[in-house]
Scaffold this motif. Structure first.
Motif, short mmCIF file in Angstrom:
data_model
loop_
_atom_site.label_atom_id
_atom_site.label_comp_id
_atom_site.label_asym_id
_atom_site.label_seq_id
_atom_site.Cartn_x
_atom_site.Cartn_y
_atom_site.Cartn_z
N LEU A 1 24.82 -32.58 -89.38
CA LEU A 1 26.18 -32.12 -88.39
C LEU A 1 25.87 -33.32 -88.02
O LEU A 1 25.21 -33.82 -87.84
CB LEU A 1 24.74 -31.33 -87.66
N ARG A 2 27.50 -33.95 -87.13
CA ARG A 2 27.50 -35.18 -86.53
C ARG A 2 28.24 -34.67 -84.92
O ARG A 2 29.42 -33.80 -85.45
CB ARG A 2 27.94 -35.98 -87.73
N ILE A 3 28.05 -35.63 -84.38
CA ILE A 3 28.25 -35.30 -82.95
C ILE A 3 28.33 -36.36 -82.04
O ILE A 3 27.36 -36.97 -82.37
CB ILE A 3 28.00 -34.23 -81.67
N GLY A 4 29.79 -36.56 -81.76
CA GLY A 4 29.74 -38.16 -81.82
C GLY A 4 30.16 -38.02 -80.28
O GLY A 4 31.01 -37.46 -79.16
N LEU A 5 29.70 -39.29 -78.81
CA LEU A 5 29.74 -39.13 -77.64
C LEU A 5 30.18 -40.48 -76.91
O LEU A 5 29.85 -41.42 -77.48
CB LEU A 5 28.14 -39.14 -77.16
N TYR A 6 30.54 -40.47 -75.89
CA TYR A 6 30.75 -41.38 -74.96
C TYR A 6 30.54 -41.29 -73.96
O TYR A 6 30.62 -40.83 -73.18
CB TYR A 6 32.85 -41.46 -75.52
N VAL A 7 30.25 -42.55 -74.08
CA VAL A 7 28.98 -42.68 -72.36
C VAL A 7 28.87 -44.56 -71.56
O VAL A 7 29.69 -45.08 -72.27
CB VAL A 7 27.32 -42.78 -72.83
N VAL A 8 30.02 -43.75 -70.29
CA VAL A 8 29.80 -44.50 -68.91
C VAL A 8 28.85 -44.79 -68.46
O VAL A 8 28.19 -44.17 -67.90
CB VAL A 8 30.96 -44.26 -68.86
N ALA A 9 28.51 -46.48 -67.74
CA ALA A 9 27.65 -46.56 -66.90
C ALA A 9 28.13 -47.65 -66.40
O ALA A 9 28.02 -48.71 -67.27
CB ALA A 9 26.39 -47.37 -68.04
N GLY A 10 27.83 -48.24 -65.17
CA GLY A 10 28.19 -49.16 -64.27
C GLY A 10 27.27 -49.33 -63.75
O GLY A 10 27.40 -50.82 -63.51
#
Length: 406
Positions: free
Chosen positions: A270-279
């Motif tokens: 199982l593969r899950i892709g996340l996009y993460v933003v950090a200021g």
């Protein structure tokens, strides 16, 4: 705003529409913008023959439109669209709609079309503002591969139009990023990175559920992983220090596993892709390690106990800020106030990351501003923009090109 520059709006509208209509006819998927760049170059060379329009090629099929009026600030946007084109199969996985997308349309002040928000609308305003700004005033780069994407996509290399430009041209002291965004100025933008979660067991056959590890296969227990990711996301967002203009964000953008053509096989992974933003200055690798630890602990208490859990990280860019009193920010603030009759509103928690962070990382003072796009009511795959807004931002771009020092 001086009356002469106000009158410029009446002259910007038709060139703006002409550029938008041209862009609408040529797909420009990320890394494959070369045809669109050459088509645009030829059109610009005919319309504004006193300007040396060039195509900067990068990668196998990438291309950017570049022109210079001598030394001066860089006016930047990009050619590629967030989605590949109206008919691409991959788009249907995102939009859920396989129907053809209609052409650019104008209804009163509203222009509607594919890819206007990212980034054809502001790119057209930047191009026309540059072309009408006169000699000896800055550079224009409509870059290929300006949208965020994993390191490779469809075999296309990771080099971007901005990287190709920076490797062959001296960098300016300041830059104006023409992108859609909030109704204000941005001189501080967050960084971003991708996380890939992989949970690996043993493959099996759907007709014999016990042949897989865990029984029924990893996909049948994806809810365990998704639930823990939701908990981790809440913790990550709650820790947002809200530094400067920016904030944090996180979302699951892709889930995959198995072979769609043969779902009688139970996949091992199982593969899950996340996009993460950090200021804030988040370190992606320790964050990925912390997430992996949480997922392993959660899976150990479930049917996934015998599965391997890994979290890989791929940085996109780090958060970066230009001093709020830098000349480009000060000039943009004055131009904004003159154009709209009030200072740009303050903003916190902004989570959109663009190539502005890449320019700042190279020491270029950068400000971002542009119109506000919204999904079209008739088809959310299309964007709607105010043509009057595009003209207003075009006037600001033009003024900044004429006033900022080389």
């Amino acid at each position: 705003m001086a009356s002469g520059l106000r009158r410029l709006g009446t002259f910007l509208r038709q060139p703006l529409l002409d550029v938008l209509r041209l862009l609408d006819t040529v797909p420009a998927p990320r890394g494959r913008e070369r045809t669109a760049a050459h088509r645009l170059r030829d059109w610009c060379a005919e319309r504004w023959p006193d300007i040396d329009w060039q195509v900067l090629e990068h990668g196998p099929e990438g291309g950017s439109l570049f022109a210079a009026h001598g030394a001066g600030p860089l006016l930047y946007s990009h050619l590629d669209t967030s989605l590949d084109d109206g008919a691409a199969t991959v788009n249907q996985l995102v939009t859920g709609n396989a129907a053809p997308i209609g052409p650019l349309a104008l209804d009163g002040d509203t222009v509607t079309g594919f890819g206007l928000g990212v980034a054809r609308g502001p790119a057209a305003a930047a191009l026309v503002a540059f072309a009408e700004s006169g000699r000896g005033q800055g550079q224009l780069l409509l870059a290929g591969s300006g949208t965020h994407r994993r390191g490779t996509a469809g075999g296309i290399t990771a080099v971007t139009g901005l990287e190709a430009y920076a490797g062959t041209h001296p960098l300016p002291r300041s830059a104006i990023v023409a992108k859609c965004g909030p109704p204000t100025l941005l001189w501080h933008e967050p960084g971003a990175f991708y996380l890939t979660v992989e949970v690996t067991g043993r493959s099996g056959a759907a007709m014999l559920a016990e042949s897989a590890t865990p029984p029924g296969g990893v996909l049948a227990h994806a809810g365990v992983v998704l639930d823990e990711l939701a908990r981790w996301r809440e913790t990550y967002l709650a820790a947002d220090p809200r530094q400067g203009q920016t904030g944090r964000a996180c979302g699951i953008g892709a889930i995959s596993g198995g072979w769609p053509d043969k779902p009688d096989l139970l996949p091992a992974r199982l593969r899950i892709g996340l996009y993460v933003v950090a200021g804030d200055p988040v370190q992606p690798a320790p964050l990925a390690a912390e997430l992996a630890g949480r997922l392993r602990a959660r899976c150990a208490r479930s049917a996934l106990r015998d599965c391997a859990v890994d979290v890989a990280v791929e940085p996109v860019a780090a958060a970066a800020a230009t001093p709020s009193d830098a000349p480009v920010v000060t000039a943009a603030r004055v131009a904004w106030s003159d154009e709209f009759g009030a200072p740009p509103p303050s903003i916190t928690g902004w989570t959109g990351s663009t190539d502005g962070v890449e320019l700042r990382a190279r020491g270029v003072d950068t400000v971002r501003l542009g119109p506000q796009a919204r999904p079209a009511a008739s088809d959310p795959r299309r964007d709607a923009l105010s043509l009057a807004q595009l003209e207003a931002y075009g006037r600001i771009y033009r003024r900044l090109l004429s006033e900022l020092p080389a």
